[in-house]
Design a protein around this motif. Structure first.
Motif, PDB file in Angstrom:
ATOM      1  N   ASN A  64       1.139  -1.048   0.157  1.00  0.00           N
ATOM      2  CA  ASN A  64      -0.216   0.599  -0.142  1.00  0.00           C
ATOM      3  C   ASN A  64       0.911   1.078  -0.071  1.00  0.00           C
ATOM      4  O   ASN A  64       2.165   1.009  -0.154  1.00  0.00           O
ATOM      5  N   VAL A  65       0.754   2.341  -0.539  1.00  0.00           N
ATOM      6  CA  VAL A  65       1.207   2.986  -0.690  1.00  0.00           C
ATOM      7  C   VAL A  65       0.190   4.930   0.024  1.00  0.00           C
ATOM      8  O   VAL A  65      -1.193   4.626   0.636  1.00  0.00           O
ATOM      9  N   VAL A  66       0.951   5.463   0.888  1.00  0.00           N
ATOM     10  CA  VAL A  66       0.705   6.808   1.656  1.00  0.00           C
ATOM     11  C   VAL A  66       1.994   7.622   1.708  1.00  0.00           C
ATOM     12  O   VAL A  66       2.641   7.844   1.521  1.00  0.00           O
ATOM     13  N   ASP A  67       1.235   8.934   2.302  1.00  0.00           N
ATOM     14  CA  ASP A  67       2.068  10.285   2.331  1.00  0.00           C
ATOM     15  C   ASP A  67       2.387   9.960   3.725  1.00  0.00           C
ATOM     16  O   ASP A  67       2.460   9.172   4.684  1.00  0.00           O
ATOM     17  N   ARG A  68       4.086  10.621   2.998  1.00  0.00           N
ATOM     18  CA  ARG A  68       5.041  10.404   4.544  1.00  0.00           C
ATOM     19  C   ARG A  68       4.602  10.463   5.701  1.00  0.00           C
ATOM     20  O   ARG A  68       4.923  10.045   6.824  1.00  0.00           O
ATOM     21  N   THR A  69       4.242  12.311   5.720  1.00  0.00           N
ATOM     22  CA  THR A  69       4.183  12.567   7.279  1.00  0.00           C
ATOM     23  C   THR A  69       2.487  12.148   7.840  1.00  0.00           C
ATOM     24  O   THR A  69       2.576  11.871   8.915  1.00  0.00           O
ATOM     25  N   THR A  70       1.959  11.334   6.373  1.00  0.00           N
ATOM     26  CA  THR A  70       0.508  10.425   7.198  1.00  0.00           C
ATOM     27  C   THR A  70       0.741   9.603   8.028  1.00  0.00           C
ATOM     28  O   THR A  70       0.704   9.372   9.368  1.00  0.00           O
ATOM     29  N   LEU A  71       1.702   8.532   7.418  1.00  0.00           N
ATOM     30  CA  LEU A  71       2.632   7.141   8.434  1.00  0.00           C
ATOM     31  C   LEU A  71       3.226   7.584   9.080  1.00  0.00           C
ATOM     32  O   LEU A  71       3.637   7.224  10.736  1.00  0.00           O
ATOM     33  N   ASP A  72       4.476   9.198   9.414  1.00  0.00           N
ATOM     34  CA  ASP A  72       4.705   8.936  10.561  1.00  0.00           C
ATOM     35  C   ASP A  72       3.927   9.628  11.653  1.00  0.00           C
ATOM     36  O   ASP A  72       4.425   8.942  12.482  1.00  0.00           O
ATOM     37  N   ARG A  73       2.344  10.375  10.878  1.00  0.00           N
ATOM     38  CA  ARG A  73       1.657  10.473  13.067  1.00  0.00           C
ATOM     39  C   ARG A  73       1.360   9.009  13.055  1.00  0.00           C
ATOM     40  O   ARG A  73       1.201   9.078  14.452  1.00  0.00           O
ATOM     41  N   LEU A  74       1.020   7.874  12.357  1.00  0.00           N
ATOM     42  CA  LEU A  74       0.494   7.063  12.192  1.00  0.00           C
ATOM     43  C   LEU A  74       1.496   5.774  13.176  1.00  0.00           C
ATOM     44  O   LEU A  74       1.164   5.293  14.434  1.00  0.00           O
ATOM     45  N   LEU A  75       3.145   5.879  12.867  1.00  0.00           N
ATOM     46  CA  LEU A  75       4.182   5.414  13.006  1.00  0.00           C
ATOM     47  C   LEU A  75       4.144   5.832  14.623  1.00  0.00           C
ATOM     48  O   LEU A  75       4.502   4.858  15.647  1.00  0.00           O
ATOM     49  N   ALA A  76       3.809   7.223  15.066  1.00  0.00           N
ATOM     50  CA  ALA A  76       4.435   7.679  16.523  1.00  0.00           C
ATOM     51  C   ALA A  76       3.071   7.062  17.495  1.00  0.00           C
ATOM     52  O   ALA A  76       3.511   6.949  18.480  1.00  0.00           O
ATOM     53  N   ASP A  77       1.891   6.856  16.675  1.00  0.00           N
ATOM     54  CA  ASP A  77       0.804   6.383  17.895  1.00  0.00           C
ATOM     55  C   ASP A  77       1.327   3.822  17.807  1.00  0.00           C
ATOM     56  O   ASP A  77       0.435   4.296  19.002  1.00  0.00           O
ATOM     57  N   SER A  78       1.449   3.901  16.747  1.00  0.00           N
ATOM     58  CA  SER A  78       1.706   2.355  16.697  1.00  0.00           C
ATOM     59  C   SER A  78       2.576   2.369  15.409  1.00  0.00           C
ATOM     60  O   SER A  78       2.368   2.124  14.440  1.00  0.00           O
ATOM     61  N   PRO A  79       3.727   1.154  15.771  1.00  0.00           N
ATOM     62  CA  PRO A  79       4.288   0.848  15.023  1.00  0.00           C
ATOM     63  C   PRO A  79       4.573  -0.020  13.730  1.00  0.00           C
ATOM     64  O   PRO A  79       4.569  -1.676  14.303  1.00  0.00           O
ATOM     65  N   LEU A  80       2.649  -0.452  14.015  1.00  0.00           N
ATOM     66  CA  LEU A  80       2.372  -1.038  12.927  1.00  0.00           C
ATOM     67  C   LEU A  80       2.033  -1.178  11.478  1.00  0.00           C
ATOM     68  O   LEU A  80       1.546   0.575  11.403  1.00  0.00           O
ATOM     69  N   ASP A  81       2.073  -1.566   9.956  1.00  0.00           N
ATOM     70  CA  ASP A  81       0.848  -1.706   9.072  1.00  0.00           C
ATOM     71  C   ASP A  81      -0.213  -1.225   8.641  1.00  0.00           C
ATOM     72  O   ASP A  81      -1.297  -1.757   9.584  1.00  0.00           O
ATOM     73  N   PRO A  82      -0.864   0.241   8.588  1.00  0.00           N
ATOM     74  CA  PRO A  82      -1.667   0.472   9.079  1.00  0.00           C
ATOM     75  C   PRO A  82      -3.126  -0.646   8.221  1.00  0.00           C
ATOM     76  O   PRO A  82      -4.118  -0.080   8.036  1.00  0.00           O
ATOM     77  N   PHE A  83      -2.359  -0.908   7.296  1.00  0.00           N
ATOM     78  CA  PHE A  83      -3.206  -1.799   6.822  1.00  0.00           C
ATOM     79  C   PHE A  83      -3.378  -3.383   7.304  1.00  0.00           C
ATOM     80  O   PHE A  83      -4.477  -4.060   6.801  1.00  0.00           O
ATOM     81  N   THR A  84      -2.247  -4.181   8.060  1.00  0.00           N
ATOM     82  CA  THR A  84      -1.921  -5.256   7.587  1.00  0.00           C
ATOM     83  C   THR A  84      -2.470  -5.181   9.213  1.00  0.00           C
ATOM     84  O   THR A  84      -2.487  -6.762   9.673  1.00  0.00           O
ATOM     85  N   ARG A  85      -1.649  -4.379  10.224  1.00  0.00           N
ATOM     86  CA  ARG A  85      -1.568  -4.180  11.251  1.00  0.00           C
ATOM     87  C   ARG A  85      -0.093  -5.363  12.211  1.00  0.00           C
ATOM     88  O   ARG A  85      -0.091  -5.927  13.235  1.00  0.00           O
ATOM     89  N   LEU A  86       1.097  -5.359  11.673  1.00  0.00           N
ATOM     90  CA  LEU A  86       1.861  -6.172  11.184  1.00  0.00           C
ATOM     91  C   LEU A  86       3.057  -5.380  11.678  1.00  0.00           C
ATOM     92  O   LEU A  86       2.926  -3.892  11.295  1.00  0.00           O
ATOM     93  N   PRO A  87       4.306  -5.501  12.090  1.00  0.00           N
ATOM     94  CA  PRO A  87       4.820  -4.880  12.922  1.00  0.00           C
ATOM     95  C   PRO A  87       5.886  -3.819  11.745  1.00  0.00           C
ATOM     96  O   PRO A  87       5.999  -4.626  10.761  1.00  0.00           O
ATOM     97  N   MET A  88       6.103  -3.232  11.568  1.00  0.00           N
ATOM     98  CA  MET A  88       7.045  -2.070  10.904  1.00  0.00           C
ATOM     99  C   MET A  88       7.422  -1.032  11.711  1.00  0.00           C
ATOM    100  O   MET A  88       7.259  -0.559  12.467  1.00  0.00           O
TER     101      MET A  88
END
Length: 86
Positions: free
Chosen positions: A16-40
């Motif tokens: 999957n593709v996301v914007d880096r700023t969105t991903l940075d916010r998501l990873l700050a909350d949880s170190p998981l792929d937002p689509f699969t919920r696998l560690p990332m």
């Protein structure tokens, strides 16, 4: 995820593709792929330069179309003023 135009698209391990700023916010909350919920980790993502180039071209084309439309409107207004005797 956010629905906004991506400026710095990155490809996740899930493909999957996301914007880096969105991903940075998501990873700050949880170190998981937002689509699969696998560690990332941030190091697991890769820039999607082809998509970034297409987005850049799209934005440039859109700006050019907007400028052309504005020129047409300005020309039309000037022509109407001449016709109306203003």
């Amino acid at each position: 995820i956010s629905g906004a135009l991506m400026l710095d698209p990155v490809r996740l391990p899930s493909g999957n593709v996301v914007d880096r700023t969105t991903l940075d916010r998501l990873l700050a909350d949880s170190p998981l792929d937002p689509f699969t919920r696998l560690p990332m980790r941030p190091a697991d993502v890769h820039p999607d330069t082809a998509l970034r180039d297409r987005i850049t071209a799209y934005v440039a084309n859109l700006k050019q179309q907007q400028q052309q439309q504005k020129q047409k409107e300005t020309t039309k207004t000037a022509e109407e003023e001449v016709v109306d005797g203003k």
